[in-house]
Design a protein around this motif. Structure first.
Motif, short mmCIF file in Angstrom:
data_model
loop_
_atom_site.label_atom_id
_atom_site.label_comp_id
_atom_site.label_asym_id
_atom_site.label_seq_id
_atom_site.Cartn_x
_atom_site.Cartn_y
_atom_site.Cartn_z
N VAL A 355 0.84 -1.19 0.00
CA VAL A 355 0.00 0.00 0.00
C VAL A 355 0.88 1.24 0.00
O VAL A 355 2.03 1.20 0.38
N VAL A 356 0.30 2.33 -0.49
CA VAL A 356 1.02 3.60 -0.42
C VAL A 356 0.55 4.25 0.87
O VAL A 356 -0.56 4.78 0.97
N ALA A 357 1.43 4.18 1.88
CA ALA A 357 1.01 4.52 3.24
C ALA A 357 0.52 5.96 3.39
O ALA A 357 -0.32 6.25 4.22
N GLN A 358 1.03 6.87 2.55
CA GLN A 358 0.64 8.27 2.72
C GLN A 358 -0.69 8.59 2.06
O GLN A 358 -1.23 9.66 2.23
N LEU A 359 -1.19 7.66 1.23
CA LEU A 359 -2.47 7.92 0.59
C LEU A 359 -3.60 7.37 1.43
O LEU A 359 -3.40 6.53 2.30
N SER A 360 -4.81 7.86 1.13
CA SER A 360 -5.96 7.41 1.90
C SER A 360 -6.39 6.01 1.48
O SER A 360 -5.92 5.47 0.48
N ILE A 361 -7.31 5.45 2.23
CA ILE A 361 -7.89 4.15 1.90
C ILE A 361 -8.47 4.22 0.50
O ILE A 361 -8.20 3.37 -0.36
N ALA A 362 -9.28 5.26 0.25
CA ALA A 362 -9.96 5.39 -1.03
C ALA A 362 -8.96 5.51 -2.18
O ALA A 362 -9.10 4.85 -3.22
N GLN A 363 -7.93 6.30 -2.00
CA GLN A 363 -6.94 6.46 -3.06
C GLN A 363 -6.18 5.17 -3.33
O GLN A 363 -5.92 4.82 -4.48
N ASN A 364 -5.86 4.46 -2.27
CA ASN A 364 -5.15 3.20 -2.46
C ASN A 364 -5.97 2.22 -3.29
O ASN A 364 -5.44 1.53 -4.15
N ILE A 365 -7.25 2.15 -3.01
CA ILE A 365 -8.08 1.20 -3.74
C ILE A 365 -8.25 1.63 -5.19
O ILE A 365 -8.16 0.81 -6.10
N SER A 366 -8.44 2.93 -5.43
CA SER A 366 -8.69 3.35 -6.80
C SER A 366 -7.43 3.31 -7.66
O SER A 366 -7.50 3.19 -8.88
N LEU A 367 -6.27 3.36 -7.02
CA LEU A 367 -5.01 3.29 -7.77
C LEU A 367 -4.91 2.09 -8.68
O LEU A 367 -4.36 2.18 -9.77
N VAL A 368 -5.45 0.96 -8.24
CA VAL A 368 -5.28 -0.26 -9.03
C VAL A 368 -6.19 -0.29 -10.24
O VAL A 368 -6.00 -1.10 -11.13
#
Ligand SMILES: Nc1ncnc2c1ncn2[C@@H]1O[C@H](COP(=O)(O)OP(=O)(O)OP(=O)(O)O)[C@@H](O)[C@H]1O
Ligand SMILES: [Mg+2]
Length: 511
Positions: A355-368
């Motif tokens: 995970v990208v620790a500095q990003l939010s939950i929502a951003q981490n999920i949408s990244l993929v």
């Protein structure tokens, strides 16, 4: 020995601890349990001086803590052995144990021979067999943990806190750790033991403290409790939760409906590996996974299971052999290339590479899956939020909001965010490394169920884990590796724990 009195701690939007009290007796193992996000690690940080409480106090050996700093706590004899060690990888075993407190010949000259003698004595006492001159980086996680315990003892620790100490250990190493713990207790040292593995807790602990949502539920003698009672107390008796598991929302599970029906019927391999040789250990490995199957890959550290994942995710290049996806040759020189072809890996350690620790939950999920939530080059924030919200409720990710930075979540909840990414990745082949590590009992069942449902939609799922018991609960097949080769491939129905364990260790074979 240790008294925690009405300790409270608040983070923005989260009341991590609410007036928690507990007492740890000398020479005893005291367990601390609770669901992901219950507040266990926060309590550990306060006891070890890494963070101050908002209110309440810590009393150690009759002394009230006046200051919250790690050096203060360690001067009093409190040591934490973390999941991820804070050893210095490039220094030797002996140097690590005595680091910062090495004997000196003069003010500026460290006494090397004394350093090695003291470290040697200490490790002998603990019956740890290791070359003192070896760099810590070259040791297994199990040995690193033992070195960290030796280091705590050198600093005269009277209370050693172990936060999920068996997460990276194989069954044999766990037994060895338990021996060590009993030995420490017999010398009057107390252990505060945190784990999601209740069977470990029932074997080791004298008393158990249960936390829920930052509150103390109860502290009781282990002999007065059962495992299922503990599970209920952790979850707070919510029969609905057990009876009615949230369904995977539509659109999530059938993300990959383009797998042809015939493939399902013909049981043709979705993923096939032929004669794969790669890395330092993998030699001529062949296996195939039809769509709809969950296959467990197990073996001790260095058996090659993780190398297979590395090859499939483009992180390691094969020396020879080939990989086929639905009969078509597959090669990936990077994770991006692997993802583009429909292979997704959920790595073992979310903090390191998932995970990208500095990003939010929502951003981490949408990244993929950026394309599906981008219109005309713009990120659709509402869709991003809706998607994230779905996963937060299905996986019960404990967070005040989907905008919360992942680095601020508890360990188990970070693991769940990673799984959400995998679900969102729309992969044909899903590789999960230790997916239930650090995850609480109820979430574990939830993950089992989600993995099964994903497979049922036609994906091939490979689960790589050293937790054989856990694998047996939700896989169709178990493939056992030893020294880079497949030693058995059995249906999970037939397989039993001891049999698989012995296969991983190479015990009880007539050769
Ligand atoms: N630095 C921080 N900033 C904001 N919130 C935090 C921080 N550290 C912890 N929290 C929150 O406090 C709560 C308790 O977290 P904690 O890490 O103590 O849980 P835990 O019981 O150790 O869980 P796990 O089993 O997942 O490790 C969680 O809701 C977490 O998100
Ligand atoms: Mg924790």
């Amino acid at each position: 020995m240790l008294k925690v009195e009405n300790v409270s701690k608040q983070f923005p939007g989260v009341r991590a601890l609410r007036s928690v009290s507990l007492e740890v007796n000398p020479g005893r193992v005291h367990a601390l349990v609770g669901e992901n996000g219950a507040g266990k690690s926060t309590l550990v940080k306060i006891i070890s001086g890494a963070q101050p409480p908002d209110s309440g106090r810590i009393i150690f050996n009759g002394q009230v803590f006046e200051e919250y700093s790690p050096s203060y706590a360690s001067a009093y004899g409190i040591s934490v052995v973390y999941q991820r060690q804070q050893l210095v990888p490039m220094l030797s075993v002996a140097e690590n144990i005595l680091l910062g407190a090495q004997p000196r010949r003069t003010r500026f000259l460290i006494d090397r021979s004394a350093t090695y003698r003291i470290a040697g004595d200490l490790l002998n006492r603990l019956r740890v067999k290791v070359d003192l001159r070896k760099r810590v980086a070259e040791l297994t996680p199990a040995l690193q943990q033992e070195i960290a315990i030796a280091k705590a003892l050198y600093r005269q620790a009277k209370l050693i806190i172990l936060d999920e100490p068996t997460a990276a250990l194989g069954p044999k190493q766990i037994e060895r750790l338990f021996e060590l713990i009993r030995d420490l207790c017999s010398h009057g040292i107390s252990i505060l033991y945190i784990s999601h593995h209740l069977e470990e807790i029932f074997r080791l602990a004298d008393r158990i403290t249960i936390l829920r949502d930052g509150r103390l539920v109860t502290t009781q003698s282990t002999s007065d409790l059962t495992q299922s009672a503990v599970v209920n107390l952790m979850a707070g008796h919510d029969p609905q939760r057990v009876a009615e598991p949230a369904a995977i929302p539509a659109g999530m599970a059938e993300a990959n409906s383009e797998v042809p029906m015939e493939a399902l019927v013909a049981e043709e391999a979705l993923l096939e590996i032929r004669g794969l040789t790669a890395g330092p250990v993998l030699r001529n490995v062949s296996l195939s996974v039809p769509p709809g199957q969950v296959v467990g890959l197990t073996g001790i550290l260095g058996s090659g299971t993780h190398d297979i994942a590395q090859v499939l995710f483009g992180l390691m290049q094969p020396v020879s052999g080939e990989v086929l996806l639905e009969g078509t040759p597959f090669t990936a020189r990077s994770p991006q290339e692997a993802i583009a072809q429909g292979v997704f890996l959920v790595p073992e350690n979310p903090a390191r590479d998932g995970v990208v620790a500095q990003l939010s939950i929502a951003q981490n999920i949408s990244l993929v899956d950026l394309p599906s939530i981008t219109r005309f080059g713009l990120l659709q924030l509402r869709e991003e939020a809706q998607t994230a919200q779905k996963y937060v409720s299905v996986l019960r990710i404990a967070a005040p909001s989907i905008m919360r930075e992942v680095s601020k979540l508890s360990g188990g909840n970070q693991q769940k965010v990673l799984l959400a990414k995998a679900l969102q990745a729309r992969a044909r082949v899903l590789i999960l490394e230790e997916p239930t590590q650090g995850v609480d009992v109820n979430a574990k069942e939830e993950i089992h169920r989600i993995v099964r449902e994903l497979a049922a939609t036609g994906k091939a799922v490979l689960v790589i884990s050293t937790d054989i018991r856990d694998l047996l609960l939700f896989t169709d097949r178990m493939i056992v590796l030893r020294e880079g080769q497949i030693v058995d491939d059995l249906s999970a129905e037939e397989a039993d724990y001891t049999q698989v364990l012995n296969l991983t260790l190479g015990v009880g074979e007539s050769e």
